[in-house]
Design an enzyme around this catalytic site. Structure first.
Site, PDB file in Angstrom:
ATOM      1  N   ASP A 163       0.888  -1.203  -0.134  1.00  0.00           N
ATOM      2  CA  ASP A 163       0.000  -0.017   0.003  1.00  0.00           C
ATOM      3  C   ASP A 163       0.921   1.333  -0.016  1.00  0.00           C
ATOM      4  OD1 ASP A 163      -2.218   1.801   0.726  1.00  0.00           O
ATOM      5  OD2 ASP A 163      -3.323   0.039   1.060  1.00  0.00           O
ATOM      6  N   HIS A 172       2.118   2.066  -3.179  1.00  0.00           N
ATOM      7  CA  HIS A 172       1.432   2.929  -3.817  1.00  0.00           C
ATOM      8  C   HIS A 172       1.723   4.407  -3.764  1.00  0.00           C
ATOM      9  CE1 HIS A 172      -2.308  -0.196  -3.366  1.00  0.00           C
ATOM     10  NE2 HIS A 172      -1.055  -0.694  -4.014  1.00  0.00           N
TER      11      HIS A 172
END
Ligand SMILES: *[C@@H]1O[C@H](CO)[C@@H](O)[C@H](O)[C@H]1NC(C)=O
Length: 399
Positions: free
Chosen positions: A221, A244
Site C-alpha cells: 500500500d 502505492h
C-alpha cells in the site's frame, strides 16, 4: 608501588564490573534478566513489559535491551509517563516476531505500542509481523477474519526518535505515529509483498513536527501515508517500491473529526520504482470539510510509475464505487508545489489533477518537471485545477 597500582586496577575492575550501566546509556535493563527466551517460541511479552516497567521507573536515563535472538511477543503496550523525563530507550539487537497465524495480537488493532512516553527512543532490530495468514484470510474474502494489527504504534508522545528499525510483513500498517509532537524517524526499512493489503509503510496521523529521513520501503500500500490532522512534516530521502507512493490522504472519510486538515508538508528527494503512484493527494467525495495547504514535493525520480503526479479528489479504492460517498469533495487543496520531478511514467498520463468541482485546487505550481512515457513526452490532465508553471515543464501544463 606495584602493589598499590594492582590495588587500584582491581578497584577499577570491580567498579566496571559492578556498574550496572553503560555510563553513557544510563541504567540498562536486559530482557534476558527478566526471563525472556531468545528461542522465538516462548511468549516474551511478560518479560519485556517487566523490563519496561523498571526502566520507566528509573530516575536516570534508562535502556531496555533486547539482545540478539528471536523473541515471540503476543502483543505489548509500553506505557508512560516514565519517571525520567530525560529518555527511555528501547534498543533491539534481535528480532521480535508476532504469533504465527492470523490475529492473536490483541483485539486493539495494534501489535506493539508505545504511548505517553516523552523522550522515547526506539532503535534497531527487526519486527516480523507475520502478516501472511491474515492477508490470505482477507484475500479469500472471509468475513470472519481477525482484526488486523499494525506492527509498531507510537502514540501520544513528544520528542521521539525511531532509528534503524526494520519492519517486515505487518498485518496492517508497519509504523504508525499517532497524536505525537516532535518525532524523528531515521533509517527505517519496510519490507512486505506488493500484493499485501493495507500494509502502509509509515502512517502519520494527527501529529506535528514529524521528520522522516532515509527510509527504504517496499510494500503493498502507501509507502508513506499522511492522514488528517498533520502539520509541519519533513520527509527526505525515501526509496519507495513496490507500493502505492507517498500519499497525503485519504481525507474526507473519517468519522469524528470536524475538519480534516494537513498543512506545511515537505517531501524532498524521493525515488519511486514500479509504484502505482508517486506523489499523491487523495480525498473522498462528499461533504466532509477540510483542507490541504502548503505542500512542497521537491526532487523526485520516477521509474515506471503509473501515476507520477496525481491529485485525486474522487478517491474510491473499491471497484465500481461500492461504499464510496458521491458528490464533489469539500476538502480544498491549495499551494502545492512540484519542483524537479523527472523520470518515466508507466501510463500515458503522468500528471493528473482531478480536483473538486465545488472546491477547485488553487496555487498548484509546476517547476522543472520532465516525465516521459515510452521515451516520449507524457500527457497531463486537469479538472478544476488552477495554478502556474516555471522553467521546463513536460508534459506541457494543463493548468
Ligand atoms: C513548516 O514545517 C517545518 C518542519 O518541517 C518547520 O521547520 C517550519 O517552521 C514550518 N513552517 C511554518 C510556517 O510553520
Amino acid at each position: 608501588m606495584a602493589k598499590k597500582l594492582l590495588g587500584l586496577l582491581a578497584h577499577l575492575h570491580a567498579t566496571v564490573l559492578f556498574l550496572p550501566v553503560d555510563p553513557a546509556a544510563g541504567a540498562m535493563y536486559n530482557v534476558l534478566r527478566y526471563g525472556a527466551r531468545p528461542d522465538g517460541a516462548a511468549d516474551a511479552a511478560g518479560p519485556f513489559l517487566r523490563a519496561w516497567a523498571d526502566a520507566c521507573l528509573s530516575t536516570r536515563p534508562a535502556t531496555v535491551l533486547v539482545p540478539p535472538g528471536r523473541y515471540l511477543v503476543s502483543s505489548a503496550t509500553f506505557a508512560g509517563p516514565c519517571r525520567s523525563r530525560a529518555a527511555v530507550t528501547f534498543a533491539v539487537a534481535g528480532t521480535v516476531v508476532a504469533p504465527a497465524g492470523a490475529g492473536g495480537r490483541g483485539s486493539s488493532g495494534r501489535w506493539i505500542t508505545f504511548e505517553n512516553v516523552d523522550g522515547l527512543v526506539v532503535s534497531g532490530g527487526t519486527l516480523d509481523g507475520r502478516g501472511r495468514a491474515l492477508w490470505e484470510c482477507r484475500r479469500r474474502g472471509q468475513s470472519s477474519c481477525p482484526t488486523p494489527a499494525s506492527s509498531l504504534t507510537i502514540a501520544n508522545s513528544r520528542d521521539v526518535v525511531v532509528a534503524g528499525v526494520r519492519s517486515v510483513d505487518s498485518e496492517l500498517f508497519h509504523l504508525v505515529v499517532l497524536q505525537c509532537h516532535g518525532v524523528t524517524v531515521r533509517g527505517v526499512t519496510v519490507e512486505a509483498p506488493a500484493d499485501s493489503p493495507n500494509t502502509d509503510g509509515i502512517h502519520l496521523h494527527m501529529s506535528s513536527h514529524v521528520s522522516v529521513y532515509d527510509a527504504r520501503i517496499s510494500t503493498g500500500d502507501d509507502c508513506i501515508s499522511i492522514g488528517p490532522g498533520n502539520s509541519n512534516l519533513w520527509i527526505e530521502r525515501v526509496a519507495c517500491g513496490p507500493g502505492h507512493g507517498i500519499s497525503i490522504g485519504s481525507l474526507g472519510k473519517q468519522e469524528g473529526m470536524a475538519v480534516e486538515a494537513v498543512q506545511n508538508v515537505t517531501v524532498k528527494t524521493t525515488w519511486f520504482t514500479g509504484t502505482t503512484n508517486g506523489l499523491r493527494i487523495k480525498t473522498w467525495g462528499g461533504s466532509k470539510r477540510g483542507f490541504v495547504r502548503g505542500v512542497t514535493f521537491a526532487d523526485a525520480t520516477m521509474s515506471g510509475v503509473d501515476n507520477p503526479i496525481i491529485i485525486d479528489q474522487r478517491y474510491c479504492p473499491t471497484t465500481g464505487g461500492a461504499g464510496c460517498p458521491g458528490g464533489s469533495s469539500s476538502i480544498s487543496i491549495s499551494d502545492v508545489r512540484y519542483v524537479g520531478v523527472r523520470g518515466s511514467s508507466a501510463t500515458p498520463v503522468a500528471v493528473s489533477f482531478d480536483c473538486s468541482r465545488s472546491n477547485p485546487c488553487s496555487g498548484i505550481r509546476l517547476q522543472d518537471v520532465a516525465l516521459t512515457y515510452r521515451g516520449r513526452p507524457a500527457a497531463a490532465s486537469c479538472r478544476n485545477a488552477r495554478g502556474s508553471t516555471l522553467g521546463l515543464v513536460m508534459p506541457p501544463s494543463c493548468l
